[in-house]
Design a protein around this motif. Structure first.
Motif, PDB file in Angstrom:
ATOM      1  N   UNK A  98      52.168 -31.291  33.261  1.00  0.00           N
ATOM      2  CA  UNK A  98      51.316 -31.847  32.201  1.00  0.00           C
ATOM      3  C   UNK A  98      50.797 -33.222  32.617  1.00  0.00           C
ATOM      4  N   UNK A  99      51.644 -33.993  33.276  1.00  0.00           N
ATOM      5  CA  UNK A  99      51.255 -35.324  33.736  1.00  0.00           C
ATOM      6  C   UNK A  99      50.392 -35.248  34.991  1.00  0.00           C
ATOM      7  N   UNK A 100      50.760 -34.359  35.907  1.00  0.00           N
ATOM      8  CA  UNK A 100      50.129 -34.346  37.224  1.00  0.00           C
ATOM      9  C   UNK A 100      48.850 -33.516  37.267  1.00  0.00           C
ATOM     10  N   UNK A 101      48.851 -32.364  36.598  1.00  0.00           N
ATOM     11  CA  UNK A 101      47.786 -31.379  36.835  1.00  0.00           C
ATOM     12  C   UNK A 101      47.093 -30.915  35.557  1.00  0.00           C
ATOM     13  N   UNK A 102      46.913 -31.802  34.605  1.00  0.00           N
ATOM     14  CA  UNK A 102      46.188 -31.568  33.341  1.00  0.00           C
ATOM     15  C   UNK A 102      46.557 -30.254  32.651  1.00  0.00           C
ATOM     16  N   UNK A 103      47.828 -29.881  32.731  1.00  0.00           N
ATOM     17  CA  UNK A 103      48.321 -28.744  31.959  1.00  0.00           C
ATOM     18  C   UNK A 103      48.438 -29.172  30.499  1.00  0.00           C
ATOM     19  N   UNK A 104      48.027 -28.310  29.597  1.00  0.00           N
ATOM     20  CA  UNK A 104      48.084 -28.634  28.170  1.00  0.00           C
ATOM     21  C   UNK A 104      48.265 -27.353  27.367  1.00  0.00           C
ATOM     22  N   UNK A 105      48.411 -27.497  26.057  1.00  0.00           N
ATOM     23  CA  UNK A 105      48.500 -26.352  25.153  1.00  0.00           C
ATOM     24  C   UNK A 105      47.106 -26.064  24.603  1.00  0.00           C
ATOM     25  N   UNK A 106      46.652 -24.838  24.786  1.00  0.00           N
ATOM     26  CA  UNK A 106      45.321 -24.431  24.339  1.00  0.00           C
ATOM     27  C   UNK A 106      45.478 -23.392  23.235  1.00  0.00           C
ATOM     28  N   UNK A 107      44.930 -23.674  22.072  1.00  0.00           N
ATOM     29  CA  UNK A 107      45.030 -22.751  20.940  1.00  0.00           C
ATOM     30  C   UNK A 107      43.802 -21.852  20.882  1.00  0.00           C
ATOM     31  N   UNK A 108      44.040 -20.545  20.796  1.00  0.00           N
ATOM     32  CA  UNK A 108      42.969 -19.554  20.812  1.00  0.00           C
ATOM     33  C   UNK A 108      43.183 -18.529  19.702  1.00  0.00           C
ATOM     34  N   UNK A 109      42.143 -17.729  19.448  1.00  0.00           N
ATOM     35  CA  UNK A 109      42.209 -16.683  18.428  1.00  0.00           C
ATOM     36  C   UNK A 109      41.879 -15.327  19.047  1.00  0.00           C
ATOM     37  N   UNK A 110      42.399 -14.283  18.424  1.00  0.00           N
ATOM     38  CA  UNK A 110      42.154 -12.916  18.884  1.00  0.00           C
ATOM     39  C   UNK A 110      42.045 -12.006  17.669  1.00  0.00           C
ATOM     40  N   UNK A 111      41.167 -11.013  17.769  1.00  0.00           N
ATOM     41  CA  UNK A 111      41.040 -10.004  16.720  1.00  0.00           C
ATOM     42  C   UNK A 111      41.756  -8.738  17.186  1.00  0.00           C
ATOM     43  N   UNK A 112      43.008  -8.549  16.790  1.00  0.00           N
ATOM     44  CA  UNK A 112      43.765  -7.397  17.295  1.00  0.00           C
ATOM     45  C   UNK A 112      43.279  -6.076  16.722  1.00  0.00           C
ATOM     46  N   UNK A 113      43.337  -5.063  17.546  1.00  0.00           N
ATOM     47  CA  UNK A 113      43.025  -3.709  17.094  1.00  0.00           C
ATOM     48  C   UNK A 113      44.288  -3.093  16.502  1.00  0.00           C
ATOM     49  N   UNK A 114      44.159  -2.531  15.307  1.00  0.00           N
ATOM     50  CA  UNK A 114      45.314  -1.920  14.651  1.00  0.00           C
ATOM     51  C   UNK A 114      45.263  -0.395  14.735  1.00  0.00           C
ATOM     52  N   UNK A 115      44.601   0.124  15.757  1.00  0.00           N
ATOM     53  CA  UNK A 115      44.524   1.576  15.926  1.00  0.00           C
ATOM     54  C   UNK A 115      45.897   2.112  16.332  1.00  0.00           C
ATOM     55  N   UNK A 116      46.480   2.993  15.533  1.00  0.00           N
ATOM     56  CA  UNK A 116      47.833   3.483  15.813  1.00  0.00           C
ATOM     57  C   UNK A 116      47.909   4.322  17.085  1.00  0.00           C
ATOM     58  N   UNK A 117      49.087   4.326  17.678  1.00  0.00           N
ATOM     59  CA  UNK A 117      49.387   5.207  18.803  1.00  0.00           C
ATOM     60  C   UNK A 117      50.080   6.435  18.213  1.00  0.00           C
ATOM     61  N   UNK A 118      49.293   7.492  17.974  1.00  0.00           N
ATOM     62  CA  UNK A 118      49.851   8.665  17.301  1.00  0.00           C
ATOM     63  C   UNK A 118      50.853   9.417  18.166  1.00  0.00           C
ATOM     64  N   UNK A 119      50.881   9.077  19.429  1.00  0.00           N
ATOM     65  CA  UNK A 119      51.892   9.668  20.309  1.00  0.00           C
ATOM     66  C   UNK A 119      53.287   9.223  19.889  1.00  0.00           C
ATOM     67  N   UNK A 120      53.364   8.026  19.304  1.00  0.00           N
ATOM     68  CA  UNK A 120      54.656   7.472  18.906  1.00  0.00           C
ATOM     69  C   UNK A 120      54.889   7.543  17.397  1.00  0.00           C
ATOM     70  N   UNK A 121      53.827   7.676  16.625  1.00  0.00           N
ATOM     71  CA  UNK A 121      53.976   7.768  15.166  1.00  0.00           C
ATOM     72  C   UNK A 121      52.989   8.806  14.641  1.00  0.00           C
ATOM     73  N   UNK A 122      53.511   9.897  14.138  1.00  0.00           N
ATOM     74  CA  UNK A 122      52.698  11.032  13.699  1.00  0.00           C
ATOM     75  C   UNK A 122      51.798  10.650  12.527  1.00  0.00           C
ATOM     76  N   UNK A 123      50.550  11.088  12.603  1.00  0.00           N
ATOM     77  CA  UNK A 123      49.575  10.820  11.548  1.00  0.00           C
ATOM     78  C   UNK A 123      49.900  11.656  10.312  1.00  0.00           C
ATOM     79  N   UNK A 124      49.970  11.001   9.142  1.00  0.00           N
ATOM     80  CA  UNK A 124      50.325  11.714   7.913  1.00  0.00           C
ATOM     81  C   UNK A 124      49.358  11.409   6.773  1.00  0.00           C
ATOM     82  N   UNK A 125      48.089  11.226   7.103  1.00  0.00           N
ATOM     83  CA  UNK A 125      47.048  11.116   6.089  1.00  0.00           C
ATOM     84  C   UNK A 125      47.272   9.997   5.089  1.00  0.00           C
ATOM     85  N   UNK A 126      47.302  10.362   3.795  1.00  0.00           N
ATOM     86  CA  UNK A 126      47.398   9.374   2.729  1.00  0.00           C
ATOM     87  C   UNK A 126      48.827   8.908   2.470  1.00  0.00           C
TER      88      UNK A 126
END
Length: 290
Positions: free
Chosen positions: A19-47
């Motif tokens: 941080x002192x030597x090589x301008x390392x710092x904490x950078x805050x960012x945002x992400x829009x995660x996809x919530x598309x399920x993995x039906x291979x691991x959780x079976x789709x059950x409609x409503x």
């Protein structure tokens, strides 16, 4: 502060030193995660409301040049005209999703996130399908890259290699960083020499150039008055021998121990910190890590 304490503490806090030597710092960012399920691991059950598992990848390669740490921050649904993020659509927990950090790839500058979404087909495919995730990267942002010197880049690359378990190349990168640093610092001195002396100077070994650099910086030839010098020069003599073995393809990776890597990094820190007012261990440590 004793020399062995200095080397131990610096080896434990490399990222803080960077941080002192090589301008390392904490950078805050945002992400829009996809919530598309993995039906291979959780079976789709409609409503039917249930927990669906999902995976997503956060890609920050365009924002970050070097990354060393990924930290998951606040996440949830954004409601218009409000600052808070909400974990679910209602008080019943509908649409609630939970996240955890998966594989973190420092080279690709990506991080896998995985989690669960509680709801039905309406919650998955209907509204609130675009939640927000805040996260923090400890590293060097892309916009700061142009400010990095070769010395700094070699240190950052060395630390990245060390985190990847490549002790041999990490050590080599740290040592090369020191050579680069001394070369740059002596550019003015070299220009002051006659043209006949410049070429012989360039052929001098690293330890000879280092003594000239210290003499010019500290305005002394009596290095007994520089407490850090004895330990620094002694370690560099041993490290130089290891460096030459690597450069000439002698030995194997096992020749380079974790202690060698730590010592090379700490010596680079001392070189960077050395100044007329910082020739003792405590001032050097305070400058780096206080």
């Amino acid at each position: 502060m004793k020399p062995e304490v200095f080397f131990e503490k610096v080896s434990e806090r490399k990222l803080d030193a960077l941080r002192r030597i090589a301008i390392v710092s904490d950078v805050e960012l945002k992400h829009r995660p996809s919530l598309s399920p993995e039906y291979e691991f959780s079976k789709y059950e409609g409503m039917t409301e249930k927990d669906y598992f999902f995976f997503d990848e956060v890609d920050f390669s365009e924002d970050i040049t070097y990354c060393f740490r990924f930290e998951l921050g606040e996440y949830g649904y954004r409601v218009e005209n409000e600052d808070d993020l909400y974990p679910a659509k209602d008080d019943m927990g509908t649409g609630e999703f939970k996240l955890q950090v998966g594989a973190f790839d420092r080279r690709r500058r990506t991080c896998e996130i995985r989690g669960s979404l509680h709801g039905s087909t309406f919650d998955i495919n209907g509204e609130f399908v675009d939640p927000e995730l805040n996260y923090k990267i400890t590293g060097v942002s892309a916009e700061q890259k142009i400010k990095l010197s070769l010395f700094q880049e070699l240190l950052l690359e060395g630390y990245l290699l060390e985190l990847e378990g490549n002790q041999r190349m990490s050590f080599f990168s740290y040592f090369t960083a020191m050579e680069s640093f001394v070369t740059v610092q002596l550019e003015g001195f070299v220009q002051s020499l006659t043209s006949e002396l410049q070429e012989p100077f360039e052929r001098l070994p690293f330890d000879a150039k280092l003594r000239i650099y210290a003499k010019e910086l500290l305005s002394t030839t009596d290095f007994s008055k520089v407490p850090v010098w004895s330990e620094l020069s002694g370690k560099l003599k041993r490290l130089k021998s290891l460096r030459n073995d690597i450069a000439h393809a002698k030995g194997t990776t096992s020749n380079i121990a974790a202690q060698d890597v730590d010592d090379a990094f700490a010596c680079a820190c001392i070189l960077f910190s050395l100044a007329p007012e910082r020739t003792n261990w405590k001032p050097v440590y305070s400058y780096l890590l206080a």
